[in-house]
Design a protein around this motif. Structure first.
Motif, PDB file in Angstrom:
ATOM      1  N   SER A  70       0.950  -1.203  -0.103  1.00 56.83           N
ATOM      2  CA  SER A  70       0.223  -0.382  -0.129  1.00 56.83           C
ATOM      3  C   SER A  70       0.882   1.026  -0.071  1.00 56.83           C
ATOM      4  O   SER A  70       2.276   1.138  -0.511  1.00 56.83           O
ATOM      5  CB  SER A  70      -0.752   0.004   1.131  1.00 56.83           C
ATOM      6  N   PHE A  93      -4.441   4.175  -6.409  1.00 49.78           N
ATOM      7  CA  PHE A  93      -3.952   2.723  -6.191  1.00 49.78           C
ATOM      8  C   PHE A  93      -4.598   2.119  -5.293  1.00 49.78           C
ATOM      9  O   PHE A  93      -4.906   3.078  -4.467  1.00 49.78           O
ATOM     10  CB  PHE A  93      -2.198   2.687  -5.820  1.00 49.78           C
ATOM     11  N   SER A  94      -5.070   1.154  -5.777  1.00 47.97           N
ATOM     12  CA  SER A  94      -5.444  -0.358  -4.573  1.00 47.97           C
ATOM     13  C   SER A  94      -4.840  -1.079  -3.842  1.00 47.97           C
ATOM     14  O   SER A  94      -3.887  -0.785  -5.027  1.00 47.97           O
ATOM     15  CB  SER A  94      -6.241  -0.630  -4.721  1.00 47.97           C
ATOM     16  N   ALA A  95      -4.753  -0.653  -2.341  1.00 51.83           N
ATOM     17  CA  ALA A  95      -3.635  -1.692  -2.268  1.00 51.83           C
ATOM     18  C   ALA A  95      -4.133  -3.166  -2.445  1.00 51.83           C
ATOM     19  O   ALA A  95      -4.793  -3.272  -3.235  1.00 51.83           O
ATOM     20  CB  ALA A  95      -4.501  -1.657  -0.446  1.00 51.83           C
ATOM     21  N   ALA A  96      -3.033  -3.643  -2.471  1.00 49.94           N
ATOM     22  CA  ALA A  96      -2.684  -5.005  -2.461  1.00 49.94           C
ATOM     23  C   ALA A  96      -2.870  -6.263  -1.682  1.00 49.94           C
ATOM     24  O   ALA A  96      -1.108  -5.857  -1.224  1.00 49.94           O
ATOM     25  CB  ALA A  96      -1.888  -4.978  -4.254  1.00 49.94           C
ATOM     26  N   SER A 105      -2.337  -4.223  -8.590  1.00 48.96           N
ATOM     27  CA  SER A 105      -3.587  -3.055  -7.696  1.00 48.96           C
ATOM     28  C   SER A 105      -4.145  -2.664  -8.906  1.00 48.96           C
ATOM     29  O   SER A 105      -3.465  -2.951 -10.167  1.00 48.96           O
ATOM     30  CB  SER A 105      -1.924  -1.704  -6.953  1.00 48.96           C
TER      31      SER A 105
END
Length: 158
Positions: A70, A93-96, A105
């Motif tokens: 993240s 960006f999305s956390a992954a 992500s």
């Protein structure tokens, strides 16, 4: 050669074959490297047609357990694979989740301040040995498909 000796040879050969097959499968399915727990990875995204010699800087943080990625930092627009440009945008960006040394992500790019969606992207990364990580950035522009493209990036734990 006795029947008993022939049977022993056949069983040994069969056993060796099974062991070799399992070893090959294990090597093929071996996970990528593990992330450095709690580390910040920094590097550069290679760009499309934009005139940035060394690419755009990117960084992200791995959590203390090494299971999440993240806090992405990327202060530019997504790469264009055509001529063009525009006003200010915000890239999110999305956390992954890290699974078997890999993560994905999802990314959006929106105009500022209106918030109109310009592009979506996917960042896929793989952790390597020696504190390295690399991956691909695939960008899709909803209203300008000729600007779609894929590029690579590399980071290292600091």
């Amino acid at each position: 050669m006795s029947v008993r000796y022939s049977e022993l040879l056949r069983q040994t050969a069969a056993s060796l074959f099974v062991i070799a097959a399992l070893a090959t499968a294990a090597a093929a399915a071996a996970p990528a490297g593990s992330p450095v727990k709690g580390a910040t990875y920094s590097g550069r995204v290679k760009v499309g047609l934009q005139p940035i010699a060394n690419g755009f800087p990117i960084s992200f943080k791995v959590n203390r357990t090494g299971t999440k990625v993240s806090r992405f930092a990327y202060d530019n627009s997504l790469p264009l694979f055509c001529q063009g440009g525009g006003g200010p945008t915000k890239v999110t960006f999305s956390a992954a989740t890290v699974r078997s040394g890999r993560f994905t992500s999802r990314i959006t790019e929106r105009t500022v301040p209106a918030g109109v969606l310009i592009a979506t992207a996917t960042l896929t990364g793989t952790f390597k040995a020696k504190r390295k990580e690399s991956g691909k950035l695939a960008v899709r522009y909803s209203k300008a498909p000729s600007c779609n493209g894929t590029t690579t990036y590399q980071t290292a734990a600091r």
